[in-house]
Design a protein around this motif. Structure first.
Motif, PDB file in Angstrom:
ATOM      1  N   LEU A 102       0.822  -1.200   0.000  1.00  0.00           N
ATOM      2  CA  LEU A 102       0.000   0.000   0.000  1.00  0.00           C
ATOM      3  C   LEU A 102       0.859   1.253   0.000  1.00  0.00           C
ATOM      4  O   LEU A 102       1.975   1.269   0.540  1.00  0.00           O
ATOM      5  CB  LEU A 102      -0.898   0.030   1.242  1.00  0.00           C
ATOM      6  N   TRP A 103       0.319   2.316  -0.590  1.00  0.00           N
ATOM      7  CA  TRP A 103       0.819   3.666  -0.402  1.00  0.00           C
ATOM      8  C   TRP A 103      -0.219   4.401   0.427  1.00  0.00           C
ATOM      9  O   TRP A 103      -1.399   4.447   0.059  1.00  0.00           O
ATOM     10  CB  TRP A 103       1.012   4.380  -1.739  1.00  0.00           C
ATOM     11  N   ALA A 104       0.200   4.956   1.548  1.00  0.00           N
ATOM     12  CA  ALA A 104      -0.700   5.694   2.424  1.00  0.00           C
ATOM     13  C   ALA A 104      -0.167   7.104   2.604  1.00  0.00           C
ATOM     14  O   ALA A 104       1.053   7.322   2.636  1.00  0.00           O
ATOM     15  CB  ALA A 104      -0.824   4.990   3.777  1.00  0.00           C
ATOM     16  N   TYR A 105      -1.079   8.076   2.763  1.00  0.00           N
ATOM     17  CA  TYR A 105      -0.688   9.482   2.737  1.00  0.00           C
ATOM     18  C   TYR A 105      -1.143  10.208   4.006  1.00  0.00           C
ATOM     19  O   TYR A 105      -2.260  10.005   4.489  1.00  0.00           O
ATOM     20  CB  TYR A 105      -1.282  10.171   1.505  1.00  0.00           C
ATOM     21  N   VAL A 106      -0.246  11.048   4.526  1.00  0.00           N
ATOM     22  CA  VAL A 106      -0.501  11.826   5.731  1.00  0.00           C
ATOM     23  C   VAL A 106      -0.147  13.278   5.466  1.00  0.00           C
ATOM     24  O   VAL A 106       0.911  13.575   4.886  1.00  0.00           O
ATOM     25  CB  VAL A 106       0.326  11.287   6.925  1.00  0.00           C
ATOM     26  N   ASP A 107      -1.017  14.190   5.890  1.00  0.00           N
ATOM     27  CA  ASP A 107      -0.749  15.623   5.757  1.00  0.00           C
ATOM     28  C   ASP A 107       0.381  15.994   6.720  1.00  0.00           C
ATOM     29  O   ASP A 107       0.246  15.810   7.933  1.00  0.00           O
ATOM     30  CB  ASP A 107      -2.013  16.413   6.093  1.00  0.00           C
ATOM     31  N   PRO A 108       1.509  16.522   6.220  1.00  0.00           N
ATOM     32  CA  PRO A 108       2.640  16.829   7.112  1.00  0.00           C
ATOM     33  C   PRO A 108       2.385  18.010   8.042  1.00  0.00           C
ATOM     34  O   PRO A 108       3.111  18.189   9.020  1.00  0.00           O
ATOM     35  CB  PRO A 108       3.777  17.142   6.134  1.00  0.00           C
ATOM     36  N   TYR A 109       1.344  18.817   7.747  1.00  0.00           N
ATOM     37  CA  TYR A 109       1.064  20.010   8.556  1.00  0.00           C
ATOM     38  C   TYR A 109       0.019  19.761   9.642  1.00  0.00           C
ATOM     39  O   TYR A 109       0.016  20.430  10.668  1.00  0.00           O
ATOM     40  CB  TYR A 109       0.609  21.155   7.652  1.00  0.00           C
ATOM     41  N   THR A 110      -0.859  18.790   9.405  1.00  0.00           N
ATOM     42  CA  THR A 110      -1.923  18.520  10.371  1.00  0.00           C
ATOM     43  C   THR A 110      -1.826  17.129  10.982  1.00  0.00           C
ATOM     44  O   THR A 110      -2.452  16.868  12.013  1.00  0.00           O
ATOM     45  CB  THR A 110      -3.303  18.656   9.701  1.00  0.00           C
ATOM     46  N   GLY A 111      -1.063  16.234  10.314  1.00  0.00           N
ATOM     47  CA  GLY A 111      -0.994  14.855  10.785  1.00  0.00           C
ATOM     48  C   GLY A 111      -2.212  14.040  10.421  1.00  0.00           C
ATOM     49  O   GLY A 111      -2.362  12.887  10.861  1.00  0.00           O
ATOM     50  N   ARG A 112      -3.088  14.589   9.580  1.00  0.00           N
ATOM     51  CA  ARG A 112      -4.337  13.907   9.208  1.00  0.00           C
ATOM     52  C   ARG A 112      -4.084  12.845   8.152  1.00  0.00           C
ATOM     53  O   ARG A 112      -3.314  13.065   7.218  1.00  0.00           O
ATOM     54  CB  ARG A 112      -5.353  14.930   8.704  1.00  0.00           C
TER      55      ARG A 112
END
Length: 357
Positions: A102-112
């Protein structure tokens, strides 16, 4: 025409025909791979791209790791791609969940958490697999080895055959008002000479890569084989941000690009990136620090400038092939030359076709 010239022309024609359609595919997929990150962002804006806040402050990377652990409690976290130079790019995690990558994505500014997708189904991943393996390793690797040899042969024999009039193509140009066969010939020779060095580099480096994947593996040292281990969920006893800070103090000017997590209970955590003395021809990541994930102890420091000749030769070949060594400038030049390679290949096939009719 001498016997040598006749042989050179025959080899030029045969090698071009054998590798022609594959070379068309390789040049077009190569154009895509030059800008794969940007294309992936355009195709998947909802999970790949983010809006940077006015202050531009990123959350600690520990927060991103915790988000991923909560979202995938039983998955193995393999890598976390940081994209430090891209303010609008989400962090990308590579994970194993069961047998699925899998490729999973996280917002680096909010951690969301932004979303996930199957890595193998990603367009840029399929393009890379087609470009490097024809979607069918190891058979595709053998075919591409032959294609690389054909490209080198075609370039060298074409250079020999047209050696006396090589530079005259620039004064003649492309005679657009002539019959199609002459136009095809002019385009083929003009762009072939203009992109001569590029074509030779692509052929030589591509042949080298697939020689390693085929002949070296066939006759080299046998690699141990066994069942793939089951993914193990990540359990860290130390702070990722603390290890990044330690890397920055260990390697002068260090900019971390990727965190590679342990692939087993005794494996190291590796931070890869580039220091102030980075040589762009030695690979995407020219420096690395290894840590014990349990104690946070620094166990190894790597600098590509101090690597052996084999390492440097392999990575110079890779950077020459993919055109990453000069950033956007070299990628743009490679894109233009790849389009020229497409036209050279297509016109060569058209010349052969028109002569058959």
């Amino acid at each position: 025409m001498t016997r040598t010239d006749k042989l050179a022309y025959s080899l030029h024609r045969i090698s071009g025909l054998v590798g022609g359609l594959f070379l068309l595919m390789l040049s077009l997929t190569g154009c895509i791979l030059l800008f794969d990150n940007a294309i992936d962002g355009w195709l998947n804006p909802s999970i790949v791209t983010v809006a940077a806040p006015a202050n531009g402050g990123r959350q600690p990377y520990d927060a991103a790791v915790q988000t991923l652990q909560k979202q995938f409690p039983n998955a193995q976290l393999r890598n976390l791609i940081l994209y430090p130079g891209a303010t609008n790019r989400a962090l990308r995690a590579d994970l194993n969940e069961g047998r699925e990558r899998l490729w999973a994505y996280v917002d680096p500014y909010t951690g969301r958490f932004l979303g996930q997708r199957n890595m193998q189904n990603a367009f840029v991943r399929q393009v890379r697999n087609l470009h490097e393996h024809l979607l069918a390793p190891p058979i595709g690797d053998w075919v591409l080895l032959l294609v690389g040899i054909c490209l080198v042969t075609s370039v060298l024999t074409g250079t020999w055959y047209y050696r006396k009039s090589l530079l005259s193509v620039f004064s003649i140009g492309v005679r657009w008002n002539k019959p199609k066969r002459i136009v095809y010939g002019d385009l083929h020779k003009y762009l072939g000479v203009a992109a001569l060095l590029f074509l030779l580099i692509m052929g030589a480096t591509g042949t080298f890569f697939h020689w390693e994947k085929t002949v070296d593996r066939l006759f080299g040292e046998e690699r141990p084989r066994g069942p793939r281990p089951e993914p193990v969920a990540l359990k860290l006893n130390t702070s990722v941000d603390a290890l990044l800070a330690k890397s920055a103090t260990t390697v002068p000017g260090f900019v971390a690009e990727v965190i590679s997590f342990p692939d087993g209970p005794d494996g190291p955590l590796v931070v890869r990136g580039n220091g102030a003395d980075a040589n762009p021809f030695y690979g995407k990541f020219t420096a690395a620090t290894e840590f014990d994930p349990n104690t946070g102890e620094l166990t190894k420091v790597f600098n590509a400038n101090e690597a052996d000749a084999e390492y440097k030769f392999e990575h110079i070949n890779e950077e020459l092939h993919y055109g990453r060594f000069g950033g956007l400038i070299s990628k743009t030049i490679y894109f233009i030359l790849s389009l020229a390679m497409t036209i050279v290949t297509a016109t060569g096939l058209l010349i052969w076709w028109t002569k058959r009719r």
